[in-house]
Design a protein around this motif. Structure first.
Motif, mmCIF file in Angstrom:
data_model
loop_
_atom_site.group_PDB
_atom_site.id
_atom_site.type_symbol
_atom_site.label_atom_id
_atom_site.label_comp_id
_atom_site.label_asym_id
_atom_site.label_seq_id
_atom_site.Cartn_x
_atom_site.Cartn_y
_atom_site.Cartn_z
ATOM 1 N N PRO A 25 0.381 4.224 -0.792
ATOM 2 C CA PRO A 25 0.469 4.150 0.672
ATOM 3 C C PRO A 25 1.603 3.244 1.134
ATOM 4 N N SER A 79 -5.356 7.259 4.665
ATOM 5 C CA SER A 79 -4.202 6.486 4.231
ATOM 6 C C SER A 79 -2.928 7.126 4.748
ATOM 7 N N SER A 104 -4.554 1.758 3.961
ATOM 8 C CA SER A 104 -3.843 1.799 2.679
ATOM 9 C C SER A 104 -4.712 2.371 1.566
#
Length: 193
Positions: free
Chosen positions: A12, A148, A143
């Motif tokens: 991410p 994400s 994340s």
DNA sequence: GACCGGATTATG
DNA sequence: ATAATCCGGTCA
């Protein structure tokens, strides 16, 4: 057990990406990929339209009325989700920006499907329905799953416009805080000029 | 506890 | 143009 690096598509954007004013994050978010894992389904889409909300001074920003139970997540760490229900009907998905205690946010208004999706994604209410985003996602870290944001290719041409639906916000209503991939065919509305 | 409005969408 | 639909902010 393989100790190799994770595939690129699973890494991410770093927390630092979000640690700047929302107008910068809104522009930089164009072309990045939104990944939602929900009920065994993995949806992927490219961000093509965003709006920046610049904290307590911005009369269009929810935080301009101060810290309340609803806006609490706006004051949280950058890189988290701010999701709320509007008109009793639609969930709107935002990304918290800048810094903890600084209520900046970026509204994601349209994405282009990169995987098969059950509904249209050109519009802030439509995309949350298509991706299955709702109030349960409010405050989560972006994340890691279930939501994400992954790196993608930025657009060649960025269009800038005033924000939609904030006519009540005085001089802030005209601020150039809506950003789009000018080449996208999936915008919630065409550019004004 | 009552009232009101909204970062929208689908339909006429 | 307007209804749908409900959470949270405001005022009491």
């Amino acid at each position: 057990m393989s100790a190799g690096p994770a595939p690129t598509c699973a890494v991410p954007l770093p927390r630092a990406f979000y640690a700047r004013p929302a107008d910068q994050v809104a522009r930089a978010l164009l072309g990045q990929r939104l990944c939602v894992e929900q009920g065994g389904r993995r949806s992927l889409a490219r961000i093509v339209e965003t709006e920046a909300y610049l904290g307590v001074e911005d009369l269009a920003c929810h935080a301009s009325r101060g810290l309340t139970p609803r806006t609490r997540t706006l004051y949280g760490p950058p890189g988290t989700a701010y999701v709320y229900l509007i008109y009793g009907l639609h969930h709107l998905f935002n990304v918290v920006a800048l810094a903890e205690g600084e209520p900046h946010a970026v509204l994601v208004r349209a994405v282009e499907p990169l995987s098969e999706l059950p509904a249209r994604t050109d519009g802030p209410g439509r995309l949350t329905r298509a991706l299955g985003i709702d109030l349960t996602h409010n405050g989560i870290d972006l994340s890691e799953p279930p939501i994400s944001i992954l790196p993608g290719d930025p657009p060649a041409d960025v269009g800038v416009d005033r924000r939609i639906g904030v006519d009540y916000a005085g001089t802030w209503a005209d601020a150039p805080l809506r950003f789009v991939d000018a080449a996208s065919t999936h915008l919630s509305r065409p550019l004004a000029r």
